[in-house]
Design a protein around this motif. Structure first.
Motif, PDB file in Angstrom:
ATOM      1  N   ASP A 164      10.926  -0.637 -13.286  1.00 24.36           N
ATOM      2  CA  ASP A 164      10.890   0.792 -13.584  1.00 24.36           C
ATOM      3  C   ASP A 164       9.480   1.345 -13.432  1.00 24.36           C
ATOM      4  O   ASP A 164       9.284   2.437 -12.890  1.00 24.36           O
ATOM      5  CB  ASP A 164      11.399   1.024 -15.010  1.00 24.36           C
ATOM      6  CG  ASP A 164      11.626   2.489 -15.313  1.00 24.36           C
ATOM      7  OD1 ASP A 164      12.570   3.069 -14.743  1.00 24.36           O
ATOM      8  OD2 ASP A 164      10.859   3.074 -16.106  1.00 24.36           O
ATOM      9  N   GLU A 165       8.487   0.589 -13.905  1.00 22.54           N
ATOM     10  CA  GLU A 165       7.090   1.016 -13.763  1.00 22.54           C
ATOM     11  C   GLU A 165       6.669   1.037 -12.295  1.00 22.54           C
ATOM     12  O   GLU A 165       5.930   1.923 -11.865  1.00 22.54           O
ATOM     13  CB  GLU A 165       6.179   0.077 -14.553  1.00 22.54           C
ATOM     14  CG  GLU A 165       6.286   0.210 -16.064  1.00 22.54           C
ATOM     15  CD  GLU A 165       5.721   1.526 -16.562  1.00 22.54           C
ATOM     16  OE1 GLU A 165       4.832   2.090 -15.894  1.00 22.54           O
ATOM     17  OE2 GLU A 165       6.177   2.003 -17.614  1.00 22.54           O
ATOM     18  N   ALA A 166       7.138   0.064 -11.519  1.00 25.42           N
ATOM     19  CA  ALA A 166       6.808   0.034 -10.089  1.00 25.42           C
ATOM     20  C   ALA A 166       7.363   1.256  -9.373  1.00 25.42           C
ATOM     21  O   ALA A 166       6.687   1.862  -8.525  1.00 25.42           O
ATOM     22  CB  ALA A 166       7.353  -1.248  -9.459  1.00 25.42           C
ATOM     23  N   LEU A 167       8.581   1.648  -9.715  1.00 29.08           N
ATOM     24  CA  LEU A 167       9.169   2.840  -9.102  1.00 29.08           C
ATOM     25  C   LEU A 167       8.494   4.111  -9.591  1.00 29.08           C
ATOM     26  O   LEU A 167       8.401   5.101  -8.860  1.00 29.08           O
ATOM     27  CB  LEU A 167      10.665   2.893  -9.415  1.00 29.08           C
ATOM     28  CG  LEU A 167      11.519   1.836  -8.704  1.00 29.08           C
ATOM     29  CD1 LEU A 167      12.934   1.835  -9.238  1.00 29.08           C
ATOM     30  CD2 LEU A 167      11.521   2.071  -7.201  1.00 29.08           C
ATOM     31  N   GLN A 168       8.014   4.080 -10.822  1.00 30.42           N
ATOM     32  CA  GLN A 168       7.335   5.260 -11.357  1.00 30.42           C
ATOM     33  C   GLN A 168       5.983   5.463 -10.687  1.00 30.42           C
ATOM     34  O   GLN A 168       5.578   6.593 -10.419  1.00 30.42           O
ATOM     35  CB  GLN A 168       7.151   5.098 -12.872  1.00 30.42           C
ATOM     36  CG  GLN A 168       6.574   6.331 -13.552  1.00 30.42           C
ATOM     37  CD  GLN A 168       6.568   6.189 -15.060  1.00 30.42           C
ATOM     38  OE1 GLN A 168       7.095   5.225 -15.612  1.00 30.42           O
ATOM     39  NE2 GLN A 168       5.971   7.140 -15.742  1.00 30.42           N
ATOM     40  N   ASN A 169       5.293   4.375 -10.391  1.00 31.95           N
ATOM     41  CA  ASN A 169       3.952   4.475  -9.810  1.00 31.95           C
ATOM     42  C   ASN A 169       3.956   4.466  -8.281  1.00 31.95           C
ATOM     43  O   ASN A 169       3.037   4.999  -7.658  1.00 31.95           O
ATOM     44  CB  ASN A 169       3.082   3.320 -10.318  1.00 31.95           C
ATOM     45  CG  ASN A 169       2.890   3.352 -11.823  1.00 31.95           C
ATOM     46  OD1 ASN A 169       2.871   4.418 -12.433  1.00 31.95           O
ATOM     47  ND2 ASN A 169       2.776   2.191 -12.433  1.00 31.95           N
ATOM     48  N   ASN A 170       4.955   3.838  -7.678  1.00 28.19           N
ATOM     49  CA  ASN A 170       4.976   3.702  -6.212  1.00 28.19           C
ATOM     50  C   ASN A 170       6.340   4.070  -5.640  1.00 28.19           C
ATOM     51  O   ASN A 170       6.759   3.539  -4.610  1.00 28.19           O
ATOM     52  CB  ASN A 170       4.630   2.262  -5.816  1.00 28.19           C
ATOM     53  CG  ASN A 170       3.277   1.831  -6.334  1.00 28.19           C
ATOM     54  OD1 ASN A 170       2.239   2.146  -5.762  1.00 28.19           O
ATOM     55  ND2 ASN A 170       3.282   1.091  -7.440  1.00 28.19           N
ATOM     56  N   GLY A 171       7.039   4.969  -6.311  1.00 27.96           N
ATOM     57  CA  GLY A 171       8.383   5.337  -5.884  1.00 27.96           C
ATOM     58  C   GLY A 171       8.440   6.022  -4.541  1.00 27.96           C
ATOM     59  O   GLY A 171       9.425   5.881  -3.810  1.00 27.96           O
ATOM     60  N   LEU A 172       7.385   6.747  -4.181  1.00 33.20           N
ATOM     61  CA  LEU A 172       7.387   7.474  -2.906  1.00 33.20           C
ATOM     62  C   LEU A 172       7.493   6.514  -1.726  1.00 33.20           C
ATOM     63  O   LEU A 172       8.306   6.714  -0.814  1.00 33.20           O
ATOM     64  CB  LEU A 172       6.123   8.325  -2.794  1.00 33.20           C
ATOM     65  CG  LEU A 172       5.945   9.093  -1.476  1.00 33.20           C
ATOM     66  CD1 LEU A 172       7.121  10.024  -1.229  1.00 33.20           C
ATOM     67  CD2 LEU A 172       4.640   9.876  -1.481  1.00 33.20           C
ATOM     68  N   LYS A 173       6.693   5.457  -1.720  1.00 40.06           N
ATOM     69  CA  LYS A 173       6.725   4.494  -0.616  1.00 40.06           C
ATOM     70  C   LYS A 173       8.080   3.795  -0.544  1.00 40.06           C
ATOM     71  O   LYS A 173       8.658   3.641   0.538  1.00 40.06           O
ATOM     72  CB  LYS A 173       5.621   3.447  -0.813  1.00 40.06           C
ATOM     73  CG  LYS A 173       4.212   4.010  -0.867  1.00 40.06           C
ATOM     74  CD  LYS A 173       3.229   2.908  -1.162  1.00 40.06           C
ATOM     75  CE  LYS A 173       1.817   3.455  -1.347  1.00 40.06           C
ATOM     76  NZ  LYS A 173       0.860   2.396  -1.721  1.00 40.06           N
ATOM     77  N   ILE A 174       8.569   3.372  -1.696  1.00 40.07           N
ATOM     78  CA  ILE A 174       9.815   2.603  -1.723  1.00 40.07           C
ATOM     79  C   ILE A 174      10.997   3.455  -1.281  1.00 40.07           C
ATOM     80  O   ILE A 174      11.792   3.052  -0.431  1.00 40.07           O
ATOM     81  CB  ILE A 174      10.044   2.029  -3.136  1.00 40.07           C
ATOM     82  CG1 ILE A 174       8.915   1.047  -3.493  1.00 40.07           C
ATOM     83  CG2 ILE A 174      11.399   1.344  -3.226  1.00 40.07           C
ATOM     84  CD1 ILE A 174       8.910   0.608  -4.933  1.00 40.07           C
ATOM     85  N   PHE A 175      11.109   4.661  -1.836  1.00 42.96           N
ATOM     86  CA  PHE A 175      12.260   5.492  -1.514  1.00 42.96           C
ATOM     87  C   PHE A 175      12.170   6.089  -0.120  1.00 42.96           C
ATOM     88  O   PHE A 175      13.206   6.400   0.485  1.00 42.96           O
ATOM     89  CB  PHE A 175      12.428   6.594  -2.567  1.00 42.96           C
ATOM     90  CG  PHE A 175      13.308   6.183  -3.702  1.00 42.96           C
ATOM     91  CD1 PHE A 175      14.670   6.428  -3.665  1.00 42.96           C
ATOM     92  CD2 PHE A 175      12.793   5.518  -4.791  1.00 42.96           C
ATOM     93  CE1 PHE A 175      15.502   6.029  -4.698  1.00 42.96           C
ATOM     94  CE2 PHE A 175      13.607   5.118  -5.833  1.00 42.96           C
ATOM     95  CZ  PHE A 175      14.962   5.376  -5.789  1.00 42.96           C
ATOM     96  N   LEU A 176      10.976   6.261   0.395  1.00 41.49           N
ATOM     97  CA  LEU A 176      10.849   6.732   1.780  1.00 41.49           C
ATOM     98  C   LEU A 176      11.434   5.701   2.738  1.00 41.49           C
ATOM     99  O   LEU A 176      12.148   6.044   3.696  1.00 41.49           O
ATOM    100  CB  LEU A 176       9.385   6.999   2.109  1.00 41.49           C
ATOM    101  CG  LEU A 176       9.095   7.559   3.504  1.00 41.49           C
ATOM    102  CD1 LEU A 176       9.806   8.893   3.705  1.00 41.49           C
ATOM    103  CD2 LEU A 176       7.595   7.723   3.719  1.00 41.49           C
ATOM    104  N   LEU A 177      11.154   4.427   2.481  1.00 37.85           N
ATOM    105  CA  LEU A 177      11.720   3.370   3.316  1.00 37.85           C
ATOM    106  C   LEU A 177      13.234   3.279   3.141  1.00 37.85           C
ATOM    107  O   LEU A 177      13.969   3.060   4.108  1.00 37.85           O
ATOM    108  CB  LEU A 177      11.071   2.027   2.962  1.00 37.85           C
ATOM    109  CG  LEU A 177       9.607   1.867   3.398  1.00 37.85           C
ATOM    110  CD1 LEU A 177       9.008   0.615   2.778  1.00 37.85           C
ATOM    111  CD2 LEU A 177       9.506   1.803   4.919  1.00 37.85           C
ATOM    112  N   LEU A 178      13.712   3.459   1.917  1.00 30.68           N
ATOM    113  CA  LEU A 178      15.153   3.421   1.677  1.00 30.68           C
ATOM    114  C   LEU A 178      15.850   4.585   2.366  1.00 30.68           C
ATOM    115  O   LEU A 178      16.973   4.445   2.875  1.00 30.68           O
ATOM    116  CB  LEU A 178      15.439   3.453   0.175  1.00 30.68           C
ATOM    117  CG  LEU A 178      15.038   2.200  -0.620  1.00 30.68           C
ATOM    118  CD1 LEU A 178      15.270   2.429  -2.107  1.00 30.68           C
ATOM    119  CD2 LEU A 178      15.816   0.985  -0.140  1.00 30.68           C
TER     120      LEU A 178
END
Length: 317
Positions: free
Chosen positions: A171-185
């Protein structure tokens, strides 16, 4: 001296009992407050969730049996051909509703490419269809995200995130780096678009990063609109995507999804180590704080002057 020692021991025993009682009372009040919060039944959330589940159930059953939704989309796209201006805005609204209600949007996307391509030409038609699809899908995606956050975020945080360090790290990883992860998704065409909207609402990603990451749906949107615009008719546009395009989409989607999972796990591991370290420091700090509280309780509870106790002088004698 024995009497003085006895009095002193009794005083310290009484002080410890008072301190323990205060801590017990505080903990009991906290538990009572938690129990009260748990007893509150979120009727609004239950109602919204029930309606949403009912709609999704209908969509799934309809897609397997009567196909009323598919037939309605075909008639709607035919209507757009003769009402282009109003049809663009109506299309955005329908796509918005379809996204929120878990209705697959591939039929609308391919059909829009053909309809707008037939009306204004392939080039302008692809542009117009892509804009209409992107606006409708983005607005619907944001609405689904907010619904997911409203319905499940508090429950997930209370029951999973706060109890399990691994989930808290993700949850913390998505909160801090969610833009990179969800852009790829979003770039990956194999990730279910409608499902990820609600899943994102449950995670810690910010609304700002989530909205920016929606740019990732543009390449797939343009591709599908172009395929629809290149079709010879509306029925042909609604057929399956050509096999080479399907294979390419699957391969690219798998690669992008793998990269997204790799990045998410990497950041989650870092956050997990931070969480464990913070908890260890917090526990050490709480232990020192309890000792300080005991010292303060002793000093505040002494019935005689501290100096007299230290020197052993009995005021009654």
């Amino acid at each position: 001296m024995d009497e003085q020692t006895s009095n002193s021991s009794y005083q310290h025993s009484t002080i410890e009992e008072q301190s323990s009682y205060r801590r017990y009372s505080t903990a009991e009040n906290t538990n009572n407050n938690d129990d009260t919060n748990k007893r509150k039944c979120p009727w609004g959330k239950i109602l919204v969730a029930t309606i949403l589940i009912g709609i999704v159930t209908f969509v799934i059953i309809d897609s397997l049996t009567t196909k009323y939704i598919s037939t309605g989309f075909q008639e709607f796209l035919t209507w757009i051909e003769s009402n282009l201006v109003a049809g663009v805005f109506a299309f955005m609204g329908v796509y918005f509703i379809a996204t929120v209600c878990f209705v697959p949007g591939s039929l609308l996307t391919l059909g829009s490419g053909f309809v707008f391509g037939s009306a204004v030409g392939v080039g302008y038609g692809v542009v117009l269809a892509s804009i209409a699809v992107f606006v409708g899908a983005s607005l619907g995606s944001i609405a689904a995200f907010l619904l997911g956050r409203y319905l499940m975020r508090d429950c997930v945080r209370r029951r999973l995130v706060k109890k399990y360090p691994v989930i808290e790290a993700i949850d913390e990883a998505l909160q801090n780096n969610g833009l990179k992860i969800f852009l790829l998704l979003r770039l990956s065409p194999i990730v279910p678009f409608n499902a990820i909207n609600y899943i994102a609402g449950v995670t810690g990603i910010s609304l700002k990063d989530y909205v920016i990451a929606l740019i990732g749906i543009l390449p797939g949107t343009i591709l599908y609109c172009f395929i629809g615009a290149s079709a010879g008719g509306l029925a042909e546009a609604e057929q399956e995507v050509p096999q080479p395009v399907t294979i390419t989409s699957i391969v690219v989607g798998l690669v992008l999804a793998f990269i997204a999972v790799f990045i998410a796990s990497r950041y989650a591991k870092k956050e997990f180590n931070k969480i464990i370290e913070q908890k260890e420091n917090s526990e050490a700090g709480e232990g020192g704080q309890h000792e300080e509280d005991d010292m303060i309780d002793v000093e505040e509870g002494l019935p005689v002057d501290e100096q007299n106790v230290e020197t052993g002088v009995d005021m009654d004698n």
